[in-house]
Design an enzyme around this catalytic site. Sequence first.
Site, short mmCIF file in Angstrom:
data_model
loop_
_atom_site.label_atom_id
_atom_site.label_comp_id
_atom_site.label_asym_id
_atom_site.label_seq_id
_atom_site.Cartn_x
_atom_site.Cartn_y
_atom_site.Cartn_z
N ASP A 20 -12.53 1.86 -7.00
CA ASP A 20 -11.59 1.24 -6.07
C ASP A 20 -11.69 1.97 -4.73
OD1 ASP A 20 -9.32 -0.34 -5.21
OD2 ASP A 20 -8.11 1.45 -5.48
N ALA A 22 -8.67 2.15 -1.57
CA ALA A 22 -7.43 2.83 -1.19
C ALA A 22 -6.72 3.43 -2.40
CB ALA A 22 -6.50 1.87 -0.47
N LYS A 61 -5.17 -9.76 -1.62
CA LYS A 61 -4.04 -9.66 -0.71
C LYS A 61 -3.20 -10.94 -0.64
CE LYS A 61 -4.77 -5.40 0.08
NZ LYS A 61 -4.96 -4.95 -1.30
N ASP A 194 -6.71 3.25 -9.22
CA ASP A 194 -5.39 3.89 -9.23
C ASP A 194 -4.25 2.92 -9.50
OD1 ASP A 194 -3.99 3.43 -6.16
OD2 ASP A 194 -6.13 3.05 -6.37
#
Length: 277
Positions: A20, A22, A61, A194
């Site tokens: 991933d 960010a 998003k 994460d």
Amino acid sequence: MEIFVRNKPYTGPVKAVVLDWAGTTVDFGCMAPVTAFIEAFALRGVEISASEVRGPMGLMKMDHVRALCGLPSVSERWRELFGRIPNEDDVRLVYGDTVPLMVLSVADHAELIPGLLPAIGYFRGNGIKIGTSTGYTTPMMEVLLPRAEKRGYRPDSVVCSSDVPRGRPFPFMCYRNAIDLEVYPLEAVVKIGDTVSDIREGLNAGMWTIGVSKSGSDLGLTEAELDALPADDLRNRLALVESRFLEAGAHFVVEHIGRCPEIIEEINDLLSQGEVP
């Protein structure tokens, strides 16, 4: 390329990782998306909190905006302002506001997470190809990628949510990475991220999964905030994040990307014994 025929178990080694962005490799605490979403909703007069934003983190998003609009708390604030709950047209409007804000925010949060470059060195040194998947779209990655490269990080494959039919938790970005990297079988690949969405993406792709707890969105702290946190409080919070990841099906949980090489060694041992994800 060595040809593997599935008439016997794959016994290793790990051939690739899908990382991933960010919260895993850049942007400690996954701050860029939080800032952009809060500002985008504020343009419509609707206040949302960082904790609300972080709930659906990792999704494409547009899907993230849709999930936020579907939260009872956000939906009620919207109704108080506009006399109705948000609909699909509203989702598109907020998403349209989000894109330029996200591009600006991504540019301000491109620092590499400590431990990344040693991990990359391990991957390279062991012939492990490096793919990536992200909820960011191509215009966002066009801003982030050169900034990461200047700091020493350039993966072999970059797949955005806008490159595939559906983003996380669907496995299509992982599949595209495997094709781009020319890697198979999928049990030879490790998905590292994460968020719960990262873990579900990897599981749905048939990959090993590693959740990253300390630098990521679930904990949601900058390095400075982390340093200021009492040790007992930090331990308790990390334990909660680890529990959520394990409940979601993560095979392993580490605090940061720098701990992944030792997990890769463990996965190699499991593969050598005929284990699969």
